[in-house]
Design an enzyme around this catalytic site. Structure first.
Site, mmCIF file in Angstrom:
data_model
loop_
_atom_site.group_PDB
_atom_site.id
_atom_site.type_symbol
_atom_site.label_atom_id
_atom_site.label_comp_id
_atom_site.label_asym_id
_atom_site.label_seq_id
_atom_site.Cartn_x
_atom_site.Cartn_y
_atom_site.Cartn_z
ATOM 1 N N LYS A 15 0.858 -1.183 0.000
ATOM 2 C CA LYS A 15 0.000 0.000 0.000
ATOM 3 C C LYS A 15 0.897 1.237 0.000
ATOM 4 C CE LYS A 15 -3.702 2.134 2.750
ATOM 5 N NZ LYS A 15 -4.455 2.056 4.038
ATOM 6 N N ASP A 146 5.819 1.229 14.532
ATOM 7 C CA ASP A 146 4.581 1.282 15.312
ATOM 8 C C ASP A 146 4.841 1.216 16.809
ATOM 9 O OD1 ASP A 146 3.000 1.407 13.078
ATOM 10 O OD2 ASP A 146 1.784 -0.334 13.585
ATOM 11 N N GLU A 383 -1.595 7.734 9.265
ATOM 12 C CA GLU A 383 -0.267 7.177 9.498
ATOM 13 C C GLU A 383 0.682 7.487 8.348
ATOM 14 O OE1 GLU A 383 -0.937 3.058 11.727
ATOM 15 O OE2 GLU A 383 -2.529 3.481 10.284
#
Length: 399
Positions: A15, A146, A383
């Protein structure tokens, strides 16, 4: 002016989002799915258009070539040289990485070493990094983790109540995940509330296919629901969330299809959660359709889902000794009004109250009533923008 790509690579997908920086303008976005199969799908969105093609993309290197060639083919860039930076989302940074870093050979090796902490994410991310470094070797590549936001947790919070040698020797501890999202939405929530972040106590609920809840005290993560891996916490789309660990050897002994712990963990990661309990889907939209049809399995899955989220939010009210706001974000958090309503209705004792006229699909902002003692906010996470910002920031340190 520069162009930066934010990448979220999985084992079979890539992505991406292309930004013009520092203006933070999205130029294009897309996803390549089913990498490794002969019917891979490449989707590109730009200037209000959507292009989709089915083709053979055998690996991440070919996926990156396809992405870059699409950008040229559709006139979004003229040459590869216009790309000046790429940022990679990495789910697990372990104790190696407390902040975003510029990629080198050692960083790639460490990301691969940490695959056990995020088996669904880190291997694909490492493949994406290697592909970009091969095709665009001269641009700045950055890893954004993360787990970095959660490195402010104290030792009594991140250690498990097992012999300490397992932490000392094997680094078994809570790491958390979704930190980039939790950090971003907390900052946005402070803007909505018109108060400094370092004065606020927030509970942020990232509710997507993966679900995590974080207790944010004055801008820092003090506790979070995901643990050693992103399997821990509330029930999720396909993940079980927390279960009694003694279930694992019991199932291996009872079910001939589950031959070892890896089989059970795979089942807990990919065949559980909303999809596993309902037998219908891991998508909340399908579960809600099941509720409308009075499907008992959909009702059961939904009730477990709401129950587990409420329990974690309640825990974090105790951890923070109260909270100024509850913040919903991510796919379901932003787009499932019924879920938000049922979670908050079950927490009314804490002084939260939702305004039904604001709690509708597509609304962003404060959805609580004027009388609500604890504000309830819906904030769109971004994000990819956080990743692009970190690329720009780190580029300055090496220029």
């Amino acid at each position: 002016m520069s162009k930066t790509i934010a990448i979220n690579a999985g084992s079979s997908s890539l992505k991406w989002q292309l930004y013009q920086m520092p203006e933070e303008k999205v130029l294009a976005q897309g996803i390549i799915e089913r990498i490794g199969l002969t019917d891979s799908i490449s989707t590109v969105k730009y200037d209000g258009k959507k292009e989709e093609h089915i083709l053979d993309i055998p690996d991440h290197t070919e996926a990156v070539k396809r992405l870059l060639n699409d950008l040229i083919h559709f006139g979004i860039i003229g040459t590869y040289d216009e790309i000046t930076g790429v940022g990679h989302r990495i789910v697990a940074g372990g104790e190696y990485f407390k902040e975003s870093v510029v990629v080198d050979d050692k960083v790639v090796e460490q990301v691969e070493e940490l695959a056990a902490l995020a088996p669904l994410h880190n291997p694909g991310a490492a493949a994406g990094i290697r592909a970009f470094r091969k095709i665009l070797p001269d641009i700045t590549s950055v890893c954004v983790f993360d787990t970095s936001f959660h490195t402010t947790m104290q030792k009594h919070t991140y250690l498990y109540p097992i012999p300490q040698k397992y932490y000392t020797d094997y680094k078994v501890r809570k790491y958390g995940a979704h930190g980039t999202s939790h950090k971003y939405v907390a900052e946005e929530a402070a803007k909505m509330l018109g108060r400094p972040l370092d004065e606020l106590k927030l509970i942020t609920a990232h509710v997507g296919n993966g679900v995590s809840i974080t207790a944010n005290y004055h801008g820092q993560s003090v506790d979070t629901s995901m643990g050693f891996t992103p399997l821990a916490g509330p029930m999720m789309g396909t993940r079980s969330g927390d279960i009694d660990p003694a279930i694992i050897p019991y199932l291996i002994a009872q079910d001939p299809e589950l031959k070892d712990a890896a089989d059970v963990v795979n089942m807990l990661n990919k065949q559980s959660g909303l999809g596993g309990v309902s037998g219908i889907s891991s998508d909340m939209r399908d579960i809600e359709a099941g509720l409308q049809a009075n499907n008992p399995d959909a009702v059961l899955a939904y009730n477990i889902f709401i129950d587990r989220i409420k329990k974690f939010i309640g825990q974090y009210f105790a951890v923070l000794n109260g909270a100024d706001a509850l913040v919903f974000t991510a796919g379901m958090g932003e787009n499932a009004p019924l879920m938000r309503q049922d979670v908050v209705n079950g927490l009314s004792w804490f002084g939260m109250e939702i305004d039904p006229e604001k709690n509708v699909f597509g609304y962003r902002g404060d959805i609580s009533t004027a009388a609500s003692k604890v504000k309830v906010l819906v904030v769109s996470t971004d994000e990819e923008l956080c990743i692009a910002r970190d690329v720009e920031r780190l580029k300055q340190t090496i220029s």
